[in-house]
Design an enzyme around this catalytic site. Structure first.
Site, PDB file in Angstrom:
ATOM      1  CB  SER A  92     -98.123 -36.133  32.023  1.00  0.00           C
ATOM      2  OG  SER A  92     -98.228 -36.775  30.764  1.00  0.00           O
ATOM      3  CG  ASN A  93    -100.053 -41.109  31.120  1.00  0.00           C
ATOM      4  OD1 ASN A  93     -99.300 -41.439  30.203  1.00  0.00           O
ATOM      5  ND2 ASN A  93    -101.281 -40.665  30.910  1.00  0.00           N
ATOM      6  NE  ARG A  94     -93.572 -45.765  33.807  1.00  0.00           N
ATOM      7  CZ  ARG A  94     -93.566 -47.101  33.851  1.00  0.00           C
ATOM      8  NH1 ARG A  94     -94.474 -47.744  34.543  1.00  0.00           N
ATOM      9  NH2 ARG A  94     -92.653 -47.786  33.192  1.00  0.00           N
TER      10      ARG A  94
END
Ligand code: C5P
Length: 199
Positions: free
Chosen positions: A8-10
């Site tokens: 995923s990402n931030r």
């Protein structure tokens, strides 16, 4: 990757939720397609929760025909694991941790290709360098009406922050919005877009 792991990402969803709420306050009927986020569903807004880029594309496509304006602030993954393991991968089973990746659909790019006449398409560009050049390139490439460029190399204007500083690009204009809260940024975004459309 497997039942225990994912890529995923931030992104927190704060910008998208602020935009949804600002649109609702202005009287719009809002559908919020949201990736994983800990934020509560905003009052009055239909929220559709998704996990993968493909699920997001399906949900967006189900609502695209009834939308006057589509604002895509989601930080959609560009890649997904090429193989999903049904069982948790054991560390003993691999000498090296190589993960093969496959591309996900570019949802906004597809929307740009099939844009209905009169429909307004707004993208976001989270950049860490050459912000405006990258923003202009994406504006053209994805056939957008507007793109909001923000700097993710800073702690106070990108992922997870409560504040932002956006430059809004259109075919003919570059508008610098001030550094402010994401809530206020969302309002300024609609002010700018509606001013431009009235002109
Ligand atoms: O090309 P890039 O990913 O930087 O473009 C960002 C814009 O494209 C954002 O508006 C984002 O929501 C959208 N996007 C998308 N599907 C993807 C990747 C990005 O809709 N797979």
């Amino acid at each position: 990757l497997d039942p225990a792991r994912f890529i995923s990402n931030r992104s927190s969803g704060k910008m998208g939720y602020s935009i949804a709420k600002a649109a609702w306050r202005r009287g719009a009927k809002v559908t919020l397609v949201s990736g994983p986020s800990s934020l509560p569903a905003p009052f009055g807004i239909q929220r559709i929760r998704v996990e993968t880029a493909e699920e997001m594309q399906t949900a967006v496509n189900e609502h695209v025909d009834s939308a006057d304006i589509i604002i895509k602030s989601a930080a959609v993954s560009d890649f997904k694991p090429a193989i999903y393991h049904q069982q948790k991968v054991k560390k003993q089973s691999q000498e090296e941790g190589v993960v093969e990746l496959a591309r996900t659909p570019d949802i906004l790019n597809e929307l740009g290709k099939n844009k209905k006449s009169g429909q307004i398409l707004v993208g976001f560009a989270a950049e860490s360098e050459n912000h405006l050049e990258e923003g202009r390139r994406k504006l053209q490439q994805k056939n957008l009406d507007f793109i909001a460029v923000n700097n993710i190399a800073s702690d106070i204007t990108g992922f997870e922050a409560d504040t932002n500083k956006i430059t809004l690009l259109s075919q003919s204009d570059t508008v610098e919005l001030p550094f402010t809260s994401k809530e206020h940024t969302a309002d300024l975004l609609f002010d700018s877009i509606s001013r431009k459309l009235k002109n």
